[in-house]
Design an enzyme around this catalytic site. Sequence first.
Site, short mmCIF file in Angstrom:
data_model
loop_
_atom_site.label_atom_id
_atom_site.label_comp_id
_atom_site.label_asym_id
_atom_site.label_seq_id
_atom_site.Cartn_x
_atom_site.Cartn_y
_atom_site.Cartn_z
N HIS A 141 49.76 87.04 -12.21
CA HIS A 141 49.15 88.13 -11.71
C HIS A 141 48.03 87.50 -10.67
O HIS A 141 47.54 86.55 -10.78
CB HIS A 141 48.22 88.31 -12.91
CG HIS A 141 46.82 89.53 -12.83
ND1 HIS A 141 46.99 90.69 -12.76
CD2 HIS A 141 45.71 89.22 -12.34
CE1 HIS A 141 45.99 91.60 -12.55
NE2 HIS A 141 45.19 90.52 -12.21
N GLU A 191 45.71 91.96 -8.26
CA GLU A 191 44.19 92.63 -8.48
C GLU A 191 43.68 92.65 -7.41
O GLU A 191 43.45 91.81 -6.37
CB GLU A 191 43.53 91.40 -9.46
CG GLU A 191 42.13 91.77 -9.80
CD GLU A 191 41.68 91.21 -10.94
OE1 GLU A 191 42.45 90.72 -12.03
OE2 GLU A 191 40.46 90.64 -10.91
N ASP A 224 29.72 91.00 -18.01
CA ASP A 224 28.43 90.05 -17.86
C ASP A 224 27.31 90.86 -17.46
O ASP A 224 27.53 91.43 -16.32
CB ASP A 224 28.65 88.92 -17.29
CG ASP A 224 29.63 87.91 -17.70
OD1 ASP A 224 29.36 87.40 -19.02
OD2 ASP A 224 30.55 87.48 -17.09
P1 FAD Z 1 35.12 88.52 -24.79
O1 FAD Z 1 36.55 88.40 -25.00
O2 FAD Z 1 34.36 89.25 -25.75
O3 FAD Z 1 34.51 87.04 -24.88
C1 FAD Z 1 33.24 86.74 -24.33
C2 FAD Z 1 32.44 85.74 -25.11
O4 FAD Z 1 32.17 85.92 -26.51
C3 FAD Z 1 33.54 84.30 -25.28
O5 FAD Z 1 32.82 83.15 -25.15
C4 FAD Z 1 34.16 84.47 -26.74
O6 FAD Z 1 34.27 83.25 -27.45
C5 FAD Z 1 32.75 85.15 -27.51
N1 FAD Z 1 33.41 86.01 -28.70
C6 FAD Z 1 34.20 87.11 -28.63
N2 FAD Z 1 34.29 87.38 -29.77
C7 FAD Z 1 33.07 86.92 -30.37
C8 FAD Z 1 32.69 87.12 -31.74
N3 FAD Z 1 33.18 88.11 -32.85
N4 FAD Z 1 31.60 86.47 -32.32
C9 FAD Z 1 31.01 85.42 -31.44
N5 FAD Z 1 31.47 85.10 -30.16
C10 FAD Z 1 32.54 86.02 -29.74
N6 FAD Z 1 34.22 91.07 -15.17
C11 FAD Z 1 33.60 92.27 -14.79
O7 FAD Z 1 32.41 92.39 -14.94
N7 FAD Z 1 34.62 93.19 -14.43
C12 FAD Z 1 35.81 92.93 -14.17
O8 FAD Z 1 36.56 93.91 -13.61
C13 FAD Z 1 36.51 91.96 -14.76
N8 FAD Z 1 37.86 91.52 -14.60
C14 FAD Z 1 38.29 90.09 -15.22
C15 FAD Z 1 39.52 90.13 -15.28
C16 FAD Z 1 40.31 88.97 -15.91
C17 FAD Z 1 41.56 88.59 -15.83
C18 FAD Z 1 39.25 88.04 -16.27
C19 FAD Z 1 40.02 86.76 -16.85
C20 FAD Z 1 37.73 88.10 -16.05
C21 FAD Z 1 37.52 89.37 -15.75
N9 FAD Z 1 35.94 89.51 -15.96
C22 FAD Z 1 35.53 90.90 -15.05
C23 FAD Z 1 35.06 88.67 -16.31
C24 FAD Z 1 34.50 88.68 -17.95
O9 FAD Z 1 33.89 90.14 -17.79
C25 FAD Z 1 33.64 87.50 -18.07
O10 FAD Z 1 34.31 86.88 -18.25
C26 FAD Z 1 32.76 87.85 -19.40
O11 FAD Z 1 32.05 86.99 -19.44
C27 FAD Z 1 33.51 88.04 -20.57
O12 FAD Z 1 34.62 88.94 -20.78
P2 FAD Z 1 35.56 89.05 -21.85
O13 FAD Z 1 36.33 90.42 -21.89
O14 FAD Z 1 36.68 87.87 -21.75
O15 FAD Z 1 34.80 88.95 -23.35
#
Ligand code: FAD
Length: 279
Positions: free
Chosen positions: A256, A8, A99
């Site tokens: 990764h 990455e 975020d």
């Molecule tokens: P989600 O899967 O949507 O989860 C976010 C939160 O919402 C969790 O607490 C989950 O429990 C909750 N949730 C999910 N579905 C529901 C529902 N239906 N009802 C209520 N609550 C729910 N950030 C960036 O900005 N750019 C990047 O390129 C980036 N790359 C990343 C790569 C990896 C491998 C990882 C692990 C993280 C990365 N992040 C990145 C950070 C990520 O965007 C943040 O951690 C963000 O807060 C959550 O994203 P997510 O896709 O995991 O969200």
Amino acid sequence: MTTSVSFEFFPPNTPVGVEKLKTVVQELGALAPQYFSVTYGAGGATRDKTLSAVMDIAAAGFEAAPHLSCVGSTREGIAGILSAYRAQHIRRVVALRGDLPSGTATAGEFRYASELVSFIRETQGPDWHIEVAAYPEVHPQQRYAAQDMRHFADKMKAGADGAITQFFFNADAYFHFVDEARKLGVTQPIVPGIMPFHNYGRIAQFAQRDGIDIPRWVQMKMEGFMDDAASIRAFGLDVITRLCERLIDGGAPGIHFYTLNQSALTLELCKRLGIGAKV
Ligand code: FAD
């Protein structure tokens, strides 16, 4: 059988950074990675830079996967980005919620990454490979581990092909997470995300921000080294090598690496792990 790896990057901000990344891609490319991924600033802050880095990787002959976060975005905006990638023959994406910076007014048309996964599947069809994020030590905004796991399982069932975890230093957290996901019917690969100790102070800050446990004995040793960069490097490599060995021995489907756009530590780790014949 050699372990499959992916690497990455973040999109470089300067022309020097862009050139440096091309060199890093060549160096790590010798390990025959499955793909290189490039992060994306939430709200579209790095849209053009992410696309440009992805194009450079593809031009060098490697598979590239842009990250795409949906918070603060409209369906139309996301569709436009996906079309731009499709036009460049990109078919792999890491789908995230992201975020928004504090103070940002609009949450946009997507609430969770699961909605982005569904949207990509519905609009782009089955030929896209979609990765999502997983949190072995629980997403920092989630109080209840069981709820976080249910949301993760829903996200996988929305059409993801695999998941990459947040970085961690505790192999048991990963194995437990995978076991719990399997109990909820998740069958796709969950690849551990590994952060080498590029810079202990910075990694410790990331860990604190994201609720990731650095074992006390590792913290104490690292802090005790003070400014002794050679000892920090040597100890950090030993800790991460051992972590990767445990993960691979325990059946992790690949690794990764969070490279922070640097090759040296990742190359050394892969060499110790016997990954990539040419190094
Ligand atoms: P989600 O899967 O949507 O989860 C976010 C939160 O919402 C969790 O607490 C989950 O429990 C909750 N949730 C999910 N579905 C529901 C529902 N239906 N009802 C209520 N609550 C729910 N950030 C960036 O900005 N750019 C990047 O390129 C980036 N790359 C990343 C790569 C990896 C491998 C990882 C692990 C993280 C990365 N992040 C990145 C950070 C990520 O965007 C943040 O951690 C963000 O807060 C959550 O994203 P997510 O896709 O995991 O969200």
